[in-house]
Design an enzyme around this catalytic site. Structure first.
Site: not given
Ligand code: PCA
Length: 206
Positions: A91, A144
């Site tokens: 997004r 993530c």
């Molecule tokens: N959260 C993001 C990417 C890096 C992080 O700490 C996520 O939830 O994809």
């Protein structure tokens, strides 16, 4: 070879100026949990490059347990992820300006992998220690989930290695941030304990 834990976090990204996962990983770097040393790695919030760095660390360390952490600004509870899915659908742009849409992470690989962690036992132990914690049914489709899927795919033939992902809410203040370090220590302890998961309610209706 002696047992090792690999603990990863992420750097700052759009909307998260200070990533709590980075703070936790740096705080626990070099510490020992349940007699097992923790190797810490802060990954860039970048598709592909994060995966490359993770895979290199898996080869170099051959850890017994891998726990990947990330920040989830929209959540209020520590979220123990159940499943990684084989899709990138961003997004927002990553830290290299890339924004893949509906791209498989590994072409031809399974649609999803389950975490290999006792997710409900971890949630129960966190709640016992007064943390807001829950099982999460989706790690999203950003970096993530990308790292979580790459992790489980890399370990698909090493069934004895435990691995999974935990999303951390943004801490309210410095005290809260310090307590997240304790929470992650609990996650690691429960994961290293071995044994079966608890079969208690932890699902979602929608
Ligand atoms: N959260 C993001 C990417 C890096 C992080 O700490 C996520 O939830 O994809």
């Amino acid at each position: 070879m002696s047992a090792k834990v690999l603990l990863t976090g992420f750097d700052a990204f759009e909307g998260v100026a200070v990533n709590p996962s980075r703070h936790v990983v740096e705080a626990l770097a070099g510490q020992v949990v349940s007699a097992v040393p923790i190797h810490a790695l802060v990954l860039p919030t970048v598709f592909d490059e994060s995966r490359r760095q993770l895979e290199a660390a898996l080869v170099a360390l051959r850890p017994r347990l891998v726990l990947a952490l990330g920040a989830a600004p929209s959540r209020t509870a520590i979220s123990v992820e159940r499943v990684a899915i084989n899709i990138d659908d961003a997004r927002i742009a990553d830290n290299a300006g890339r924004q893949p849409v509906d791209r498989p992470i590994v072409s031809g690989a399974p649609a999803a992998y389950f975490a290999r962690l006792p997710i409900k036992a971890i949630v129960a132990e966190l709640r016992r220690a007064n943390f807001a914690a829950e099982v999460s049914q989706s790690a999203g489709t950003f970096v993530c989930n990308h790292v979580f899927y790459a992790l489980m795919h890399a370990l698909r033939r090493r069934a004895s290695v435990r691995a999974g992902f935990v999303h951390l809410p943004l801490p309210a203040d410095a005290g809260d941030a310090a307590r997240q370090v304790d929470a992650v220590r609990i996650v690691l302890e429960v994961a290293l304990r071995g044994g079966d998961d608890l079969h208690v309610q932890g699902g979602a209706v929608d």
